[in-house]
Motif scaffolding. Structure first.
Motif, PDB file in Angstrom:
ATOM      1  N   SER A  46      76.573 -77.420   4.836  1.00 53.62           N
ATOM      2  CA  SER A  46      75.402 -76.867   5.524  1.00 53.62           C
ATOM      3  C   SER A  46      74.137 -77.176   4.734  1.00 53.62           C
ATOM      4  CB  SER A  46      75.546 -75.348   5.670  1.00 53.62           C
ATOM      5  OG  SER A  46      75.316 -74.707   4.431  1.00 53.62           O
TER       6      SER A  46
ATOM      7  N   PHE B 199      75.783 -70.398   8.293  1.00 56.17           N
ATOM      8  CA  PHE B 199      76.060 -71.733   7.774  1.00 56.17           C
ATOM      9  C   PHE B 199      76.370 -72.718   8.901  1.00 56.17           C
ATOM     10  CE2 PHE B 199      76.934 -68.985   4.160  1.00 56.17           C
ATOM     11  CZ  PHE B 199      76.204 -69.623   3.172  1.00 56.17           C
ATOM     12  N   ASN B 200      75.344 -73.017   9.694  1.00 54.51           N
ATOM     13  CA  ASN B 200      75.490 -74.049  10.712  1.00 54.51           C
ATOM     14  C   ASN B 200      75.168 -75.396  10.088  1.00 54.51           C
ATOM     15  OD1 ASN B 200      76.049 -72.214  12.846  1.00 54.51           O
ATOM     16  ND2 ASN B 200      73.865 -71.696  12.919  1.00 54.51           N
ATOM     17  N   SER B 201      76.079 -76.326  10.185  1.00 53.80           N
ATOM     18  CA  SER B 201      75.898 -77.615   9.523  1.00 53.80           C
ATOM     19  C   SER B 201      74.716 -78.369  10.118  1.00 53.80           C
ATOM     20  CB  SER B 201      77.174 -78.453   9.661  1.00 53.80           C
ATOM     21  OG  SER B 201      77.025 -79.676   9.002  1.00 53.80           O
TER      22      SER B 201
END
Length: 298
Positions: free
Chosen positions: A121, A176-178
């Motif tokens: 992320s 934690f969005n990539s």
């Protein structure tokens, strides 16, 4: 009093091994004030880190951010993120550093589904505030982990159990969005910053210009200014002067060389200019600094 110092390679990667290959986990009950110049200097590591402020206030420079952590707060630092810590007084900060593979093996579903999204992320760090109910629960888990380390051996299984509980909270609430494009850009700039900082470390005693610093990373002068400002919150020339002063300060308390000789060996054009800059940075003259260090070590 002996001061601690962090050791890094030419890329500013910390060189100490945290734990062992069979158990890549380490606990450090540290006081930032006891480090050289009251600062855990710029470094990064592949391992994950969690730091808790038990006493005092920790000034944290992490990636492109500067935050102050007060007593009772904690912070998670992601893998590969450049960071350093400073203190204005005694600041006790117990912390743990551990490899992501301690939680799950790299070829496992757990690693792919819950560990890799955090590492990949664009999130560099996560602050934990005791005033938040969910974050307070995560802090309590960390305190339990610290207590386990302080109570002796045979704590590995319970430590991993608590770490997994902590990770579950972190994964749920950390956002934690990539964002691979953002992360790639961040790492590219961090690499350039490290190259320029290393150039300064190797050539600080010589006459260095902003153009030379920028050329070491094959970028423009404006690019170098932007990367330094966003990365460590100062200009390349300001960092050069700070590094020269740090090297001069080290010579003042480890050698008997004259102030003029030290000024010349650390890249300053004159002893007078060196003394003015030294007083601005350390709030005392070079001779006063040498005397104080001598008294502290006796």
């Amino acid at each position: 009093m002996d001061y601690f110092k962090i050791t890094t390679d030419e890329t500013l990667r910390e060189t100490v091994q945290h734990g062992s290959e069979r158990y890549p986990f380490a606990y450090y009950p540290e006081d930032i004030w006891q480090f050289d110049f009251h600062r855990i200097d710029w470094h990064w590591h592949h391992e994950l880190e969690f730091l808790y402020v038990a006493e005092g206030t920790a000034i944290c420079f992490i990636g492109t951010s500067k935050v102050e952590l007060h007593k009772g707060c904690g912070i998670f630092i992601n893998s590969g993120v450049l960071h350093c810590f400073e203190a204005r007084s005694s600041t006790f900060t117990p912390n743990i550093v551990f490899a992501p593979t301690l939680l799950a093996s790299e070829n496992s579903l757990i690693y792919e589904k819950y560990i890799l999204p955090v590492i990949n992320s664009a999130v560099e760090y996560q602050i934990f505030d005791p005033n938040s109910t969910s974050e307070r629960s995560a802090l309590q888990l960390m305190l339990q982990i610290f207590e386990l380390q302080e109570n002796g051996q045979d704590n590995e299984l319970c430590t991993i159990q608590l770490l997994l509980q902590f990770w579950n909270m972190l994964f749920k609430y950390g956002g934690f969005n990539s964002d691979s494009d953002s992360l790639q850009r961040l790492n590219h700039n961090q690499a350039r910053l490290q190259i320029m900082m290393q150039y300064i470390h190797e050539h600080y005693a010589e006459e260095i210009t902003l153009e030379m610093i920028a050329a070491s990373a094959s970028i423009s002068k404006s690019g170098a200014l932007h990367i330094f400002q966003s990365g460590i919150h100062c200009s390349p020339v300001a960092y050069l002067i700070q590094y020269r002063l740090a090297q001069a300060a080290r010579q003042l308390y480890t050698t008997q060389k004259s102030v003029a000789s030290i000024a010349n060996e650390t890249g300053f054009t004159s002893a007078g200019y060196f003394c003015r800059k030294f007083r601005q940075y350390y709030n005392r003259s070079p001779k006063e600094y040498r005397k104080k260090k001598t008294e502290e070590s006796s």
